[in-house]
Design an enzyme around this catalytic site. Sequence first.
Site, mmCIF file in Angstrom:
data_model
loop_
_atom_site.group_PDB
_atom_site.id
_atom_site.type_symbol
_atom_site.label_atom_id
_atom_site.label_comp_id
_atom_site.label_asym_id
_atom_site.label_seq_id
_atom_site.Cartn_x
_atom_site.Cartn_y
_atom_site.Cartn_z
ATOM 1 N NE ARG A 1 37.100 21.337 50.928
ATOM 2 C CZ ARG A 1 38.208 21.095 50.251
ATOM 3 N NH1 ARG A 1 39.075 20.243 50.703
ATOM 4 N NH2 ARG A 1 38.454 21.732 49.126
ATOM 5 N NE ARG B 1 34.407 22.828 43.762
ATOM 6 C CZ ARG B 1 35.677 22.449 43.902
ATOM 7 N NH1 ARG B 1 36.372 22.822 44.945
ATOM 8 N NH2 ARG B 1 36.220 21.674 43.009
ATOM 9 N NE ARG C 1 33.972 15.432 51.936
ATOM 10 C CZ ARG C 1 34.613 14.292 52.150
ATOM 11 N NH1 ARG C 1 34.030 13.336 52.839
ATOM 12 N NH2 ARG C 1 35.830 14.110 51.698
ATOM 13 C CE1 TYR D 1 41.914 17.218 38.336
ATOM 14 C CE2 TYR D 1 40.528 18.168 36.622
ATOM 15 C CZ TYR D 1 41.241 18.297 37.797
ATOM 16 O OH TYR D 1 41.303 19.512 38.420
ATOM 17 C CG ASP E 1 33.961 16.509 41.592
ATOM 18 O OD1 ASP E 1 34.257 17.483 42.292
ATOM 19 O OD2 ASP E 1 34.717 16.050 40.716
HETATM 20 O O1 CP3 Z 1 29.750 24.568 42.758
HETATM 21 C C1 CP3 Z 1 29.206 23.779 43.556
HETATM 22 O O2 CP3 Z 1 28.923 24.072 44.732
HETATM 23 C C2 CP3 Z 1 28.786 22.412 43.045
HETATM 24 C C3 CP3 Z 1 29.666 21.340 43.373
HETATM 25 C C4 CP3 Z 1 30.979 21.160 42.638
HETATM 26 C C5 CP3 Z 1 32.080 20.481 43.234
HETATM 27 N N1 CP3 Z 1 33.051 20.349 42.292
HETATM 28 C C6 CP3 Z 1 32.119 19.985 44.611
HETATM 29 C C7 CP3 Z 1 33.418 19.595 45.208
HETATM 30 C C8 CP3 Z 1 31.361 21.489 41.333
HETATM 31 C C9 CP3 Z 1 30.598 22.265 40.274
HETATM 32 C C10 CP3 Z 1 32.661 20.961 41.128
HETATM 33 C C11 CP3 Z 1 33.386 21.071 39.848
HETATM 34 C C12 CP3 Z 1 34.759 20.577 39.743
HETATM 35 N N2 CP3 Z 1 35.322 19.487 40.358
HETATM 36 C C13 CP3 Z 1 35.725 21.116 38.866
HETATM 37 C C14 CP3 Z 1 35.484 22.271 37.917
HETATM 38 C C15 CP3 Z 1 35.433 23.586 38.582
HETATM 39 C C16 CP3 Z 1 36.646 23.942 39.390
HETATM 40 O O3 CP3 Z 1 36.460 24.138 40.595
HETATM 41 O O4 CP3 Z 1 37.729 24.003 38.821
HETATM 42 C C17 CP3 Z 1 36.896 20.369 39.017
HETATM 43 C C18 CP3 Z 1 38.204 20.602 38.292
HETATM 44 C C19 CP3 Z 1 36.628 19.335 39.953
HETATM 45 C C20 CP3 Z 1 37.538 18.239 40.381
HETATM 46 C C21 CP3 Z 1 37.778 18.287 41.833
HETATM 47 N N3 CP3 Z 1 36.853 17.915 42.786
HETATM 48 C C22 CP3 Z 1 38.968 18.671 42.498
HETATM 49 C C23 CP3 Z 1 40.224 19.156 41.803
HETATM 50 C C24 CP3 Z 1 38.724 18.529 43.858
HETATM 51 C C25 CP3 Z 1 39.735 18.705 44.960
HETATM 52 C C26 CP3 Z 1 40.003 20.122 45.260
HETATM 53 C C27 CP3 Z 1 39.236 20.522 46.466
HETATM 54 O O5 CP3 Z 1 38.660 21.611 46.459
HETATM 55 O O6 CP3 Z 1 39.231 19.722 47.429
HETATM 56 C C28 CP3 Z 1 37.384 18.103 44.026
HETATM 57 C C29 CP3 Z 1 36.680 17.842 45.299
HETATM 58 C C30 CP3 Z 1 35.433 18.644 45.547
HETATM 59 N N4 CP3 Z 1 34.426 18.872 44.634
HETATM 60 C C31 CP3 Z 1 35.048 19.228 46.781
HETATM 61 C C32 CP3 Z 1 33.790 19.825 46.575
HETATM 62 C C33 CP3 Z 1 32.941 20.537 47.594
HETATM 63 C C34 CP3 Z 1 35.833 19.160 48.076
HETATM 64 C C35 CP3 Z 1 35.912 17.751 48.553
HETATM 65 C C36 CP3 Z 1 35.504 17.530 49.986
HETATM 66 O O7 CP3 Z 1 34.493 18.060 50.468
HETATM 67 O O8 CP3 Z 1 36.204 16.743 50.633
#
Ligand code: CP3
Length: 358
Positions: free
Chosen positions: A43, A39, A52, A163, A89
């Site tokens: 944010r 990640r 974003r 999910y 994602d």
């Molecule tokens: O690592 C990186 O920088 C690459 C980008 C990346 C994101 N999600 C961006 C993201 C990666 C590799 C993921 C993987 C992901 N997404 C997983 C597996 C790894 C983990 O973190 O558990 C899972 C379960 C998801 C599903 C997901 N996407 C959730 C549960 C959420 C909401 C939680 C949160 O942090 O807001 C997301 C949204 C998400 N994916 C964001 C980002 C930067 C935040 C959303 C936003 O910017 O509004």
Amino acid sequence: MDTADGTSTTKTDKAMSERRVLRVLAGERLWPPPVWMMRQAGRYLPEYRATRAKAGSFLDLCYSPDFATEVTLQPIRRFGFDAAILFSDILVVPHALGQKVWFVEGEGPRLEPIDLVRPGLEPDRLLDRLKPVIEAVSRIRGELPRETTLLGFCGAPWTLLTYMIAGRGTPDQMPARRASLIDSVGVDRLVDVLVDASIDYLAAQLVAGADAVQIFDTWAGVLDDAGFRRFVIEPTRRIVEGLRKRVPGARVIGFPKGAGGHLPAFVRETGVDAVGVDWQASLDFVRSAIQPLAPVQGNLDPLYLVTGGKPLDAAVDRILERLGEGRLVFNLGHGITPDGAIANVERMLARVRDAGGR
Ligand code: CP3
């Protein structure tokens, strides 16, 4: 230069030998270890929040090659990590298979829960719908410094189906666990679709210029022994095998979060090149039971990047001391959280890199 285990036929040019994460994945021990952060585009970065806001919805960000390229590069420009990870994602795969997926600001993902009897998925359209993401991979590779490893990724079938079945994140993945016991046939069919989709998607990322891929299995830790074999080890093994048939020498990092004592079997049986470990893992166990089998990636608790100070330094040092003699890619035990501080990321990086002189 040849990779350490001599198995790669394609990754022998000079650029590859400069990519330190890739070298560790190929079996070398490097000191100081290469470092990146799960990640790392997210944010906690003001430049991410600005892009974003311009992109509109989170999925628009994921499906715009321009914006996805921009946010992937942001943490590389700011911190010079040894690897970039494609910004996307894991839920773009269910989305591209035709399931309804959206993100609720401040809450997380929502999906229209899948009907296991009539899932109505469209695997034939997957790669067409994911074209913008694949386009981003090749643009990113074109703009990255030569020495930066580019990682692609996907969600593992088990984590995706938690999910897809629940329609949202849940604390204990009960809907998917329950379905796996009462509609075993339907869940197995869904796993089959996700295994094939993952192979197609990861192969396309590698062909477009990713150096290696990571399979995120965030919810691997909620399963019992039989469930872990059936839904984590076996699907991952099939993805790794299928991917290497398409892309010989494909490098794969597995990240079965919460796997604990299942880690040795996971590494031995799936054929992954390296394994990500969460912060709950015992460093002694990882050192004695995992590192001899495969390079390890991890495992700083992301909370130290919120709190910083001496506890952060000590936690970094413990990982370097306990795992640094073996093959290590320094990383977190899970993604950095939005309240992680940039100054603490800089402090962590300096500490890892200065260890080369200690
Ligand atoms: O690592 C990186 O920088 C690459 C980008 C990346 C994101 N999600 C961006 C993201 C990666 C590799 C993921 C993987 C992901 N997404 C997983 C597996 C790894 C983990 O973190 O558990 C899972 C379960 C998801 C599903 C997901 N996407 C959730 C549960 C959420 C909401 C939680 C949160 O942090 O807001 C997301 C949204 C998400 N994916 C964001 C980002 C930067 C935040 C959303 C936003 O910017 O509004």
